[in-house]
Design an enzyme around this catalytic site. Structure first.
Site, PDB file in Angstrom:
ATOM      1  N   ASP A  34       4.314   8.635   3.998  1.00 47.91           N
ATOM      2  CA  ASP A  34       4.182   7.321   4.652  1.00 47.91           C
ATOM      3  C   ASP A  34       3.803   7.479   5.835  1.00 47.91           C
ATOM      4  OD1 ASP A  34       4.641   5.012   3.102  1.00 47.91           O
ATOM      5  OD2 ASP A  34       6.930   5.289   2.936  1.00 47.91           O
ATOM      6  N   GLN A  80      11.487   4.873  -0.984  1.00 49.10           N
ATOM      7  CA  GLN A  80      10.990   3.185  -0.795  1.00 49.10           C
ATOM      8  C   GLN A  80      12.080   2.748   0.129  1.00 49.10           C
ATOM      9  OE1 GLN A  80       8.181   1.692  -2.124  1.00 49.10           O
ATOM     10  NE2 GLN A  80       8.822  -0.037  -0.991  1.00 49.10           N
ATOM     11  N   LYS A 100       2.774   2.213  -7.441  1.00 48.99           N
ATOM     12  CA  LYS A 100       2.552   3.609  -6.760  1.00 48.99           C
ATOM     13  C   LYS A 100       2.487   4.514  -7.689  1.00 48.99           C
ATOM     14  CE  LYS A 100       4.578   1.922  -2.262  1.00 48.99           C
ATOM     15  NZ  LYS A 100       5.560   2.109  -1.488  1.00 48.99           N
TER      16      LYS A 100
END
Ligand code: NAP
Length: 294
Positions: A121, A98, A54
């Site tokens: 997200d 994460q 990412k």
């Protein structure tokens, strides 16, 4: 018949080019650079490799990007205060924590603390709720990637029988909600299957578009799909290592047998995976654009 292989790499590259162009425009017209912070707790190898990818993509696209590495034993309070800091930081438009987090930290509490306007997200309940009523601020990245794969490959969802295998909050439920919206690239009749489903094959066999997110290697075999269907394999299963020491991956679909029966299928790797990261970048870009528009 051998299926058309739907390349997530090609579609992701096309979208990344558009993102890069938009990033340059945003910089030159408004002096704004999309900013993404990725926060990782501990050093789970899969999480480290996702976050590294990412960060690399963010840098390649010209984003301002920060990576925060926290030790496995970090306290919930420390993690929450780091998120609060980035909630207030005007240079940061997207915050990604994460998952999974260590057991002593309640994931829900962490997700709920992220400013919904920076929740790239798309997991915050405000964003999930908005998605359900067709007013999404951000779509969760994997479902967003799946929908874009369908659109960019001219796969008609309008009126299609879509069967989604799996009801997780990050894949199954959101993609089902997205594809049943009365909207372009959606308007499908959607069925969701899970471990409570009585006869899975009855449902898989009537799918025009089968979306598989089970986390079970090669669980879907040729006898379970309809001739000519489109199959989107979301699964990523590690099934050993390559001679070079890299993880050997396979999907939830038995690719070799199923590709002989269906009209189009995504491979693993190289299907949904590259789209997920790309959609994270698109969400961050859109968050930066919104900060200009107010
Ligand atoms: P998850 O949270 O483990 O959910 C799996 C779902 O599948 C659950 O709803 C479960 O039903 C259902 N299920 C499992 N086995 C089943 C069976 N035999 N019959 C019927 N239903 C069954 O998984 P997830 O997070 O959605 O991820 C699914 C897969 O996608 C994993 O391989 C994951 O690594 C992969 N993934 C890939 C990406 C990407 O970017 N490519 C992103 C996210 C996830 P119950 O609810 O009844 O337990």
């Amino acid at each position: 018949m051998s299926a058309r292989i739907i390349s997530g790499v090609d579609v992701a590259n096309e979208i990344r080019k558009e993102i890069k162009r938009d990033v340059e425009n945003l910089k030159s017209r408004f002096n704004i650079t999309p900013g993404l912070v990725t926060i990782i707790v501990g050093n789970n190898p899969a999480s480290v490799s996702y976050v590294t990818a990412k960060q690399k993509t963010a840098k390649d696209l010209g984003f301002y990007s920060i990576q925060e590495n926290l030790p496995e034993k970090v306290s919930k309070i420390e993690l929450l205060s780091l998120i609060e800091k980035y909630n207030k930081d005007e240079k940061i438009h997207g915050i990604l924590v994460q998952l999974p987090l260590p057991h002593h930290i309640n994931e829900k509490e962490i997700i709920y603390t992220i400013d919904p306007n920076k929740d790239v997200d798309g997991f915050h309940p405000v964003n999930m709720g908005r998605l359900v009523i067709g007013e999404a601020l951000f779509y969760p990245c994997t479902p967003y990637g799946i929908q874009q794969l369908l659109i960019k490959n001219n796969i008609e969802t309008e009126g299609a029988e879509v069967v989604v295998l799996g009801r997780s909050n990050i894949v199954g439920k959101p993609i089902a909600m997205m594809l049943c919206q009365k909207a372009k690239g959606a308007n499908a009749t959607v069925t969701i299957c899970h471990t409570g489903t009585k006869n899975l094959t009855v449902h898989t066999k009537r799918a025009d578009i089968l979306i598989v997110a089970l986390g079970s290697p090669k669980a879907i075999t040729a006898d379970m799909v309809k001739e000519g269907a489109v199959v989107i394999d979301v699964g990523v299963n590690r099934i050993g290592t390559t001679p070079e020491g890299k993880a050997r991956l396979c999907g939830d679909v038995d690719f070799e047998s199923v590709k002989e029966k269906v009209s189009a299928i995504t491979p693993v790797p190289g299907g949904v995976g590259p789209m997920t990261i790309t959609m994270l970048m698109l969400n961050t870009l859109n968050a930066a654009k919104k900060s200009v528009e107010g």
